[in-house]
Design a protein around this motif. Structure first.
Motif, PDB file in Angstrom:
ATOM      1  N   LEU A 106       0.827  -1.193   0.000  1.00 48.21           N
ATOM      2  CA  LEU A 106       0.000   0.000   0.000  1.00 48.21           C
ATOM      3  C   LEU A 106       0.872   1.258   0.000  1.00 48.21           C
ATOM      4  O   LEU A 106       1.987   1.263   0.536  1.00 48.21           O
ATOM      5  N   ASP A 107       0.339   2.328  -0.590  1.00 52.19           N
ATOM      6  CA  ASP A 107       1.082   3.586  -0.652  1.00 52.19           C
ATOM      7  C   ASP A 107       1.535   4.057   0.722  1.00 52.19           C
ATOM      8  O   ASP A 107       2.635   4.591   0.884  1.00 52.19           O
ATOM      9  N   LEU A 132       8.734  -4.323  -7.172  1.00 54.62           N
ATOM     10  CA  LEU A 132       7.767  -3.675  -6.300  1.00 54.62           C
ATOM     11  C   LEU A 132       6.580  -3.119  -7.082  1.00 54.62           C
ATOM     12  O   LEU A 132       6.738  -2.584  -8.178  1.00 54.62           O
ATOM     13  N   ARG A 133       5.403  -3.234  -6.469  1.00 52.68           N
ATOM     14  CA  ARG A 133       4.182  -2.617  -6.979  1.00 52.68           C
ATOM     15  C   ARG A 133       3.548  -1.828  -5.839  1.00 52.68           C
ATOM     16  O   ARG A 133       3.160  -2.417  -4.833  1.00 52.68           O
ATOM     17  N   GLN A 134       3.482  -0.529  -5.987  1.00 58.74           N
ATOM     18  CA  GLN A 134       2.886   0.337  -4.973  1.00 58.74           C
ATOM     19  C   GLN A 134       1.489   0.715  -5.457  1.00 58.74           C
ATOM     20  O   GLN A 134       1.325   1.453  -6.422  1.00 58.74           O
ATOM     21  N   GLY A 137      -5.349  -1.308  -2.162  1.00 61.41           N
ATOM     22  CA  GLY A 137      -5.696  -2.683  -1.819  1.00 61.41           C
ATOM     23  C   GLY A 137      -6.503  -3.407  -2.866  1.00 61.41           C
ATOM     24  O   GLY A 137      -6.283  -4.602  -3.121  1.00 61.41           O
ATOM     25  N   HIS A 138      -7.462  -2.723  -3.523  1.00 60.44           N
ATOM     26  CA  HIS A 138      -8.285  -3.428  -4.505  1.00 60.44           C
ATOM     27  C   HIS A 138      -7.476  -3.803  -5.742  1.00 60.44           C
ATOM     28  O   HIS A 138      -7.760  -4.803  -6.395  1.00 60.44           O
ATOM     29  N   GLU A 139      -6.436  -3.025  -6.057  1.00 62.03           N
ATOM     30  CA  GLU A 139      -5.578  -3.380  -7.183  1.00 62.03           C
ATOM     31  C   GLU A 139      -4.646  -4.530  -6.804  1.00 62.03           C
ATOM     32  O   GLU A 139      -4.305  -5.367  -7.643  1.00 62.03           O
ATOM     33  N   LEU A 151       3.553 -11.808  -3.174  1.00 62.34           N
ATOM     34  CA  LEU A 151       3.298 -11.435  -1.788  1.00 62.34           C
ATOM     35  C   LEU A 151       2.836  -9.981  -1.751  1.00 62.34           C
ATOM     36  O   LEU A 151       3.106  -9.215  -2.676  1.00 62.34           O
ATOM     37  N   ALA A 152       2.171  -9.601  -0.669  1.00 63.04           N
ATOM     38  CA  ALA A 152       1.736  -8.215  -0.547  1.00 63.04           C
ATOM     39  C   ALA A 152       1.689  -7.810   0.916  1.00 63.04           C
ATOM     40  O   ALA A 152       1.408  -8.631   1.793  1.00 63.04           O
ATOM     41  N   VAL A 153       1.960  -6.537   1.161  1.00 66.45           N
ATOM     42  CA  VAL A 153       1.816  -5.948   2.491  1.00 66.45           C
ATOM     43  C   VAL A 153       0.526  -5.134   2.463  1.00 66.45           C
ATOM     44  O   VAL A 153       0.407  -4.164   1.716  1.00 66.45           O
ATOM     45  N   THR A 154      -0.451  -5.549   3.240  1.00 67.32           N
ATOM     46  CA  THR A 154      -1.773  -4.939   3.214  1.00 67.32           C
ATOM     47  C   THR A 154      -2.249  -4.616   4.627  1.00 67.32           C
ATOM     48  O   THR A 154      -1.627  -5.013   5.606  1.00 67.32           O
ATOM     49  N   SER A 155      -3.379  -3.913   4.694  1.00 74.13           N
ATOM     50  CA  SER A 155      -3.906  -3.482   5.987  1.00 74.13           C
ATOM     51  C   SER A 155      -5.066  -4.341   6.470  1.00 74.13           C
ATOM     52  O   SER A 155      -5.727  -3.993   7.434  1.00 74.13           O
ATOM     53  N   ALA A 156      -5.305  -5.445   5.801  1.00 77.79           N
ATOM     54  CA  ALA A 156      -6.362  -6.356   6.242  1.00 77.79           C
ATOM     55  C   ALA A 156      -6.098  -7.728   5.651  1.00 77.79           C
ATOM     56  O   ALA A 156      -5.575  -7.846   4.536  1.00 77.79           O
ATOM     57  N   ALA A 157      -6.452  -8.755   6.392  1.00 81.79           N
ATOM     58  CA  ALA A 157      -6.324 -10.120   5.866  1.00 81.79           C
ATOM     59  C   ALA A 157      -7.378 -10.329   4.791  1.00 81.79           C
ATOM     60  O   ALA A 157      -8.567 -10.151   5.043  1.00 81.79           O
ATOM     61  N   PRO A 158      -6.993 -10.677   3.560  1.00 83.84           N
ATOM     62  CA  PRO A 158      -7.975 -10.865   2.490  1.00 83.84           C
ATOM     63  C   PRO A 158      -8.871 -12.070   2.764  1.00 83.84           C
ATOM     64  O   PRO A 158      -8.474 -13.017   3.451  1.00 83.84           O
ATOM     65  N   GLU A 159     -10.059 -12.023   2.226  1.00 80.07           N
ATOM     66  CA  GLU A 159     -10.952 -13.176   2.308  1.00 80.07           C
ATOM     67  C   GLU A 159     -10.569 -14.183   1.240  1.00 80.07           C
ATOM     68  O   GLU A 159     -10.144 -13.827   0.151  1.00 80.07           O
ATOM     69  N   GLY A 160     -10.731 -15.459   1.553  1.00 83.87           N
ATOM     70  CA  GLY A 160     -10.443 -16.498   0.575  1.00 83.87           C
ATOM     71  C   GLY A 160      -9.157 -17.238   0.898  1.00 83.87           C
ATOM     72  O   GLY A 160      -8.684 -17.235   2.037  1.00 83.87           O
ATOM     73  N   PRO A 161      -8.549 -17.861  -0.115  1.00 79.38           N
ATOM     74  CA  PRO A 161      -7.367 -18.709   0.110  1.00 79.38           C
ATOM     75  C   PRO A 161      -6.084 -17.902   0.257  1.00 79.38           C
ATOM     76  O   PRO A 161      -5.226 -17.899  -0.625  1.00 79.38           O
TER      77      PRO A 161
END
Length: 302
Positions: A106-107, A132-134, A137-139, A151-161
Motif C-alpha cells: 500500500l502507498d 515492487l508494486r505500490q 488494496g483493490h488493485e 506477496l503483498a503488504v496490506t492493511s487487512a487479511a484478504p478473504e479467501g485462500p
C-alpha cells in the motif's frame, strides 16, 4: 503431423539432429551425445516421421543433409538455442538465491515498513531481486487474481485462500488543523465527528473500509469534503484547514496538524504480509516469506 512411433518430437531430438548434422556421422554423433547409436537412430526416425520428410541421406563416409534436412536443422538450431536461453533465464528467476520476488504494498507503507523489510532481506539475500508494486488494496487483490504478484503488504487479511502474517499494529488518530477548536485536546470520540467535514481515501480502498466501519459503529455519517489515495496528502489537506481525517498515528503532525487519540477500542490498523495459499510460491518468494515469518527482518517500525 503424428509420428508413427507414437511419440512427438522432443526438444532433445532437435538438439540431436543438430549434432548429427555437425558430425555428419551417426556413430560419431552418438558418441558425442553419450547415447547409443540405435537410440539416436530412433530419434532421427521419429523426427522424419513427424515432419514427413527425409532429413539425411546415407553416404559411404556417413550422412549428409537433404534440402529438407538443411531447413529443419537451421530451425532446430534456433529452437534449441532459444530453449537453452529460456531454461537458463527461468532457472535464474526461480533460484532462491538469485531469483525474483514480486511484492505489492500500500502507498501508506512506502516510507517506513516496506523499506525496513527490504533492507533486512537484501542483507540476507543480496542477489534476489524484488519487483515492487505500490498500489491500493483493490488493485493488489486484482493482481493476486491475475498471478501478477507473489506477496503483498496490506492493511487487512484478504478473504479467501490467503495466508496472513501480522507485521505491526498502528494506532489510528484524528488529525485536525493547528487552528481547530479541538487542537488543545488529547482525545476525541468518533461520535463527535458528525458536524465535521472528513477527508479520506476513495471508496474501495482498505483504509476507507476501516474508517467507514468505525464510523458506522459510532453511529456517525460525516460529510466527505475531499478524497485522496495518499494518506500523506490527506494529512496535508487537513493542515490546510479543509477538514479532519482519521489516519495512522505516524502521519500526524507532518504538516502542522494535531493528532488526537480516538477513544474507540478498534481504532487500530493491522498491517500484515499476505500470499495465496492455493498456489505454490516460487523458491525466491518462499524464501522472502520464511525470512519475514521467522522474525529475522527485525522489529517493524512503529
Amino acid at each position: 503431423m503424428t509420428s508413427r512411433y507414437g511419440q512427438a518430437v522432443q526438444i532433445r531430438d532437435l538438439g540431436w539432429l543438430v549434432t548429427v548434422a555437425d558430425h555428419q556421422h551417426v556413430s560419431s554423433a552418438a558418441d558425442a551425445l553419450g547415447t547409443s547409436q540405435p537410440t539416436l537412430s530412433r530419434a532421427l526416425a521419429r523426427c522424419e516421421a513427424e515432419l514427413g520428410a527425409r532429413l539425411f541421406e546415407r553416404v559411404p563416409d556417413g550422412v549428409r543433409l537433404t534440402p529438407a534436412g538443411a531447413l529443419v536443422v537451421d530451425a532446430a538450431r534456433d529452437l534449441t538455442s532459444r530453449w537453452t536461453q529460456l531454461t537458463g533465464s527461468l532457472a535464474r528467476v526461480l533460484d532462491s538465491g538469485t531469483g525474483l520476488v514480486r511484492l505489492a504494498f500500500l502507498d501508506s507503507m512506502a516510507t517506513s515498513l516496506v523499506p525496513s523489510l527490504l533492507r533486512a532481506f537484501h542483507a540476507h539475500a543480496p542477489q534476489v531481486r524484488v519487483q515492487l508494486r505500490q498500489e491500493p488494496g483493490h488493485e493488489i487483490a486484482r493482481d493476486f487474481g491475475l498471478g501478477a504478484v507473489d506477496l503483498a503488504v496490506t492493511s487487512a487479511a484478504p478473504e479467501g485462500p490467503y495466508g496472513w502474517h501480522v507485521l505491526q499494529q498502528e494506532r489510528l488518530v484524528l488529525v485536525v488543523p493547528g487552528t481547530h477548536a479541538w487542537r488543545g485536546r488529547t482525545e476525541v470520540a468518533l461520535a463527535e465527528l458528525g458536524s465535521e467535514e472528513l477527508i479520506t481515501t476513495p471508496a474501495g480502498f482498505g483504509h476507507r473500509q476501516l474508517v467507514d466501519g468505525l464510523l458506522r459503529q459510532a453511529g456517525v455519517a460525516p460529510s466527505i469534503s475531499f478524497e485522496s489515495q495518499d494518506l500523506a496528502t490527506i494529512e496535508g489537506l487537513v493542515a490546510a484547514g479543509l477538514g479532519v481525517a482519521v489516519v495512522p498515528e505516524a502521519f500526524a503532525g507532518h504538516s502542522g496538524t494535531v493528532g488526537l487519540r480516538l477513544t474507540a477500542a478498534g481504532a487500530r490498523r493491522t498491517i500484515g504480509l499476505t500470499w495465496r495459499t492455493d498456489r505454490e510460491l516460487t523458491p525466491p518468494a518462499q524464501r522472502f516469506l520464511d525470512f519475514v515469518v521467522s522474525g529475522r527482518a527485525g522489529p517493524a517500525p512503529g
